[in-house]
Design a protein around this motif. Structure first.
Motif, PDB file in Angstrom:
ATOM      1  N   ILE A  64      10.716  14.418   6.159  1.00  0.00           N
ATOM      2  CA  ILE A  64      10.731  13.039   5.642  1.00  0.00           C
ATOM      3  C   ILE A  64      11.887  12.234   6.237  1.00  0.00           C
ATOM      4  N   ILE A  65      13.038  12.882   6.461  1.00  0.00           N
ATOM      5  CA  ILE A  65      14.172  12.149   7.050  1.00  0.00           C
ATOM      6  C   ILE A  65      14.342  12.505   8.533  1.00  0.00           C
ATOM      7  N   SER A  66      13.246  12.905   9.167  1.00  0.00           N
ATOM      8  CA  SER A  66      13.334  13.301  10.584  1.00  0.00           C
ATOM      9  C   SER A  66      13.780  12.155  11.478  1.00  0.00           C
ATOM     10  N   ASP A  67      13.577  10.911  11.062  1.00  0.00           N
ATOM     11  CA  ASP A  67      14.069   9.783  11.860  1.00  0.00           C
ATOM     12  C   ASP A  67      15.590   9.776  11.906  1.00  0.00           C
ATOM     13  N   LEU A  68      16.226  10.215  10.811  1.00  0.00           N
ATOM     14  CA  LEU A  68      17.693  10.273  10.756  1.00  0.00           C
ATOM     15  C   LEU A  68      18.207  11.526  11.466  1.00  0.00           C
ATOM     16  N   LEU A  69      17.536  12.641  11.255  1.00  0.00           N
ATOM     17  CA  LEU A  69      17.973  13.901  11.866  1.00  0.00           C
ATOM     18  C   LEU A  69      17.877  13.843  13.388  1.00  0.00           C
ATOM     19  N   ALA A  70      16.887  13.093  13.886  1.00  0.00           N
ATOM     20  CA  ALA A  70      16.672  13.012  15.342  1.00  0.00           C
ATOM     21  C   ALA A  70      17.866  12.400  16.068  1.00  0.00           C
ATOM     22  N   LYS A  71      18.652  11.618  15.359  1.00  0.00           N
ATOM     23  CA  LYS A  71      19.818  10.988  15.988  1.00  0.00           C
ATOM     24  C   LYS A  71      20.954  12.002  16.203  1.00  0.00           C
ATOM     25  N   ILE A 127       3.527  16.668  10.157  1.00  0.00           N
ATOM     26  CA  ILE A 127       3.658  17.017  11.581  1.00  0.00           C
ATOM     27  C   ILE A 127       3.629  15.760  12.442  1.00  0.00           C
ATOM     28  N   LYS A 128       2.694  14.876  12.153  1.00  0.00           N
ATOM     29  CA  LYS A 128       2.590  13.616  12.908  1.00  0.00           C
ATOM     30  C   LYS A 128       3.867  12.789  12.758  1.00  0.00           C
ATOM     31  N   LEU A 129       4.402  12.723  11.545  1.00  0.00           N
ATOM     32  CA  LEU A 129       5.628  11.964  11.283  1.00  0.00           C
ATOM     33  C   LEU A 129       6.805  12.529  12.076  1.00  0.00           C
ATOM     34  N   ILE A 130       6.923  13.842  12.099  1.00  0.00           N
ATOM     35  CA  ILE A 130       8.019  14.500  12.818  1.00  0.00           C
ATOM     36  C   ILE A 130       7.950  14.176  14.313  1.00  0.00           C
ATOM     37  N   ILE A 131       6.746  14.282  14.882  1.00  0.00           N
ATOM     38  CA  ILE A 131       6.580  14.005  16.313  1.00  0.00           C
ATOM     39  C   ILE A 131       6.924  12.548  16.631  1.00  0.00           C
ATOM     40  N   GLU A 132       6.412  11.637  15.801  1.00  0.00           N
ATOM     41  CA  GLU A 132       6.679  10.204  16.023  1.00  0.00           C
ATOM     42  C   GLU A 132       8.174   9.900  15.940  1.00  0.00           C
ATOM     43  N   ASN A 133       8.841  10.452  14.920  1.00  0.00           N
ATOM     44  CA  ASN A 133      10.269  10.174  14.753  1.00  0.00           C
ATOM     45  C   ASN A 133      11.105  10.791  15.867  1.00  0.00           C
ATOM     46  N   GLY A 134      10.679  11.936  16.348  1.00  0.00           N
ATOM     47  CA  GLY A 134      11.376  12.537  17.483  1.00  0.00           C
ATOM     48  C   GLY A 134      11.273  11.657  18.711  1.00  0.00           C
ATOM     49  N   HIS A 135      10.057  11.198  19.013  1.00  0.00           N
ATOM     50  CA  HIS A 135       9.839  10.378  20.206  1.00  0.00           C
ATOM     51  C   HIS A 135      10.513   9.012  20.108  1.00  0.00           C
ATOM     52  N   LYS A 136      10.560   8.438  18.908  1.00  0.00           N
ATOM     53  CA  LYS A 136      11.248   7.151  18.741  1.00  0.00           C
ATOM     54  C   LYS A 136      12.728   7.262  19.096  1.00  0.00           C
ATOM     55  N   ASN A 137      13.265   8.479  18.927  1.00  0.00           N
ATOM     56  CA  ASN A 137      14.688   8.701  19.216  1.00  0.00           C
ATOM     57  C   ASN A 137      14.898   9.460  20.530  1.00  0.00           C
ATOM     58  N   ASN A 138      13.831   9.466  21.347  1.00  0.00           N
ATOM     59  CA  ASN A 138      13.903  10.014  22.711  1.00  0.00           C
ATOM     60  C   ASN A 138      14.276  11.496  22.778  1.00  0.00           C
ATOM     61  N   ILE A 139      13.792  12.268  21.800  1.00  0.00           N
ATOM     62  CA  ILE A 139      13.978  13.718  21.895  1.00  0.00           C
ATOM     63  C   ILE A 139      12.602  14.385  21.960  1.00  0.00           C
ATOM     64  N   TRP A 140      12.548  15.572  22.559  1.00  0.00           N
ATOM     65  CA  TRP A 140      11.263  16.272  22.664  1.00  0.00           C
ATOM     66  C   TRP A 140      10.994  17.068  21.386  1.00  0.00           C
ATOM     67  N   VAL A 141       9.700  17.267  21.108  1.00  0.00           N
ATOM     68  CA  VAL A 141       9.289  17.951  19.876  1.00  0.00           C
ATOM     69  C   VAL A 141       8.365  19.106  20.231  1.00  0.00           C
ATOM     70  N   GLY A 142       8.738  20.292  19.783  1.00  0.00           N
ATOM     71  CA  GLY A 142       7.918  21.483  19.988  1.00  0.00           C
ATOM     72  C   GLY A 142       7.433  22.038  18.669  1.00  0.00           C
ATOM     73  N   MET A 143       6.705  23.139  18.755  1.00  0.00           N
ATOM     74  CA  MET A 143       6.223  23.819  17.550  1.00  0.00           C
ATOM     75  C   MET A 143       6.232  25.313  17.815  1.00  0.00           C
ATOM     76  N   CYS A 144       6.852  26.081  16.900  1.00  0.00           N
ATOM     77  CA  CYS A 144       6.938  27.527  17.102  1.00  0.00           C
ATOM     78  C   CYS A 144       6.243  28.315  15.998  1.00  0.00           C
ATOM     79  N   GLY A 145       5.643  27.631  15.034  1.00  0.00           N
ATOM     80  CA  GLY A 145       4.904  28.326  13.986  1.00  0.00           C
ATOM     81  C   GLY A 145       3.525  28.735  14.468  1.00  0.00           C
ATOM     82  N   SER A 146       2.816  29.504  13.649  1.00  0.00           N
ATOM     83  CA  SER A 146       1.518  30.052  14.062  1.00  0.00           C
ATOM     84  C   SER A 146       0.475  28.980  14.353  1.00  0.00           C
TER      85      SER A 146
END
Length: 564
Positions: free
Chosen positions: A432-439, A480-499
């Motif tokens: 939920i706060i991934s936009d802040l964490l991405a910074k 998941i969609k929110l996390i990816i969007e917030n990562g990209h808005k802050n110019n960081i790459w987003v991966g996934m390591c879960g099953s």
């Protein structure tokens, strides 16, 4: 048709061999206690040698993680409580060692089977496995079930060592009354490629010795004495399955690129440098998750800085410049390490674990961080913190990195390569706060195994409510969609390591959401690359809002199938 839990993919058609339970061990009064105890000690030593051979064989033929199952068995044979209680029973009651061992092990088994946790409950079968091995030695009996040509094994339970010894060219598959998909036998079966169904329950009574059965290790469906039509269907399905496996080899050496030109990366999840051969054989493009906690397991004390450094350095060098994401110590929850004293908790998955433990034990944490920083000189390192729930935890962890960096510089160790620092997003608060964490970080990696259970309030180890644990829950997919969007808005790459990252039904959706990196079991890399090559990421992206407006997980899954 009857149905169990599909535990290992593949199709089996053949004759049943029912593995009968061992007879009750006779209680015999002995005269020479000293001689009986010597017999017991010799049997222990002989079992240890057998297990050491099995560990070495398993490492070579199956994998390091699976060999750790038998390292744990070896530790059971060295358990003073088990050994002393067995000797005490032999001595005080003047009984035969086989009966004493069986009696003592029953008390341990009862404790595990009474625990209200499906994962721990399944560990009772490991105690049964060790006990059977020891009793067989004491009674000088040999019940080899592993190499019966062209049969399907049916049993109440199968020990992990039984599964490990099965010859995949002879055993067609197995079915058990008990067990779950997280049992060690199921894990070994998946790695070896043996079709398997577990947890069949009382329906197993319908299967008789000599029956012909056909079963699907994915769906869990079993057909007893099937018609010619069903037999032919299974033969066809198996042929198609083998053809697909061969076809996937054509994707070795190719880029992972979608039909409309979107390039992504497929990395692999590993637990040890020895797992790298599977990564390289399956053409993994990096390490998306190195579970460093495996370095801490099956030992009596913490690995020192040099041990950790050499392990991380080996992985970085062998990956030859490809990205390597190393997760810092993720202990607690379902990963208990004997010498790490974590108090018993009512809700261990919500408790004192992962980054929470490390931040409260900076002396232990700093040893790992120093080793990681030193290893960064040998490759493309990305340090990842697990179980992050707030921005404060990231800042504390980054402060420790800076402290370690200064210490190393003062010691004359210069860090030549740039390394990245990222976090696992596996808690809803972090999503939920991934936009802040991405910074604060260089990347995100989504840990879906925990994200699903925390978002859905479903214990992923609880078989009773297993149908509620689903990656198709719209709340999970929206996060998941929110996390990816917030990562990209802050110019960081987003991966996934879960099953979920290796789930063939969800890969196209994740691609359409913009996921940059998929990390999975090495065996899934080539099939995932094939799926991505046939997917139009732009088309899926246009359909995402429509998909995520569906409120029901079952309906959402069906809609995905229709769109794709």
């Amino acid at each position: 048709m009857i149905k169990g839990l599909g535990a290992s993919f593949g199709y089996a058609l053949g004759k049943v061999f029912v593995l009968e339970e061992e007879n009750i061990i006779e209680k015999i009064t002995i005269k020479n206690v000293k001689k009986e105890i010597e017999k017991f000690e010799k049997a222990i030593d002989s079992c240890k040698l057998d297990l050491k051979d099995l560990i070495d064989t398993t490492k070579l033929t199956i994998g390091l993680e699976e060999s750790k199952i038998f390292e744990a068995h070896l530790m059971m044979l060295e358990d003073p409580e088990f050994i002393d209680k067995s000797k005490e029973l032999i001595s005080s009651k003047k009984v035969n060692s086989a009966w004493a061992v069986s009696s003592v092990s029953k008390s341990f088994i009862e404790i595990f089977e009474s625990i209200d946790d499906s994962y721990l409950k399944e560990r009772a079968i490991d105690i049964k496995d060790v006990t059977k091995r020891l009793v067989d030695k004491l009674l000088d009996r040999n019940n080899e079930i592993y190499n019966r040509l062209g049969v399907i094994i049916v049993a109440n339970d199968l020990a992990p060592s039984d599964t490990a010894k099965m010859d995949i060219n002879k055993i067609l598959g197995f079915i058990t009354r008990n067990g779950g998909v997280t049992s060690h036998s199921a894990i070994v079966a998946r790695t070896k490629g043996i079709p398997a169904i577990v947890g069949l329950g009382d329906d197993i009574e319908n299967i008789k010795n000599g029956d012909i059965i056909a079963f699907d290790g994915n769906s869990g469906q079993i057909f007893i004495n099937p018609s010619e039509e069903i037999k032919n269907k299974f033969i066809r399905l198996n042929d198609e399955y083998l053809e697909k496996k061969e076809e996937l080899k054509t994707f070795i050496g190719k880029k992972t690129i979608s039909k409309d030109g979107k390039v992504v990366e497929i990395g692999c999840n590993i637990g040890s440098p020895k797992d790298l051969e599977y990564v390289l054989d399956n053409d993994g493009e990096g390490i998306g998750l190195y579970r460093s906690e495996f370095l801490f397991m099956d030992r009596k004390k913490f690995p020192n800085e040099e041990e950790q450094f050499l392990s991380y350095k080996t992985v970085l060098e062998k990956m030859n410049g490809k990205p390597v994401v190393i997760r810092t110590l993720d202990v607690g929850g379902d990963k208990n390490i004997s010498y790490i004293k974590i108090p018993k908790e009512d809700n261990p998955f919500l408790g004192y674990r992962a980054i929470r433990y490390c931040l409260k034990n900076p002396d232990i944490f700093k040893v790992q961080i120093r080793a990681l920083l030193r290893a960064s000189n040998y490759g493309n390192l990305k340090i990842m913190f697990p179980m992050i729930s707030s921005i404060g935890e990231i800042r504390q962890a980054k402060t420790i990195i800076e402290e370690c960096k200064k210490e190393l510089e003062n010691e004359g160790i210069i860090l030549k390569n740039k390394y990245e620092v990222g976090i696992m997003i596996e808690i809803p608060s972090a999503a939920i706060i991934s936009d802040l964490l991405a910074k604060e970080v260089d990347f995100f990696s989504i840990g879906t195994n925990d994200l699903i259970q925390y978002t859905s309030a479903v214990d992923r180890m609880n078989q009773t409510i297993s149908e509620l644990y689903t990656p198709f829950h719209p709340a999970v997919l929206r996060l998941i969609k929110l996390i990816i969007e917030n990562g990209h808005k802050n110019n960081i790459w987003v991966g996934m390591c879960g099953s979920v990252s290796g789930n063939p039904e969800l890969i196209p959706l994740l691609l359409g959401m913009g996921l940059d990196e998929f990390s999975m079991n090495p065996s899934k890399v080539l099939n995932s690359r094939k799926i991505i090559s046939k997917t139009d990421a732009g088309f899926i992206n246009e359909k995402i809002d429509e998909i995520l407006n569906i409120s029901d997980a079952f309906e959402l899954r069906n809609t995905l199938k229709n769109i794709l």
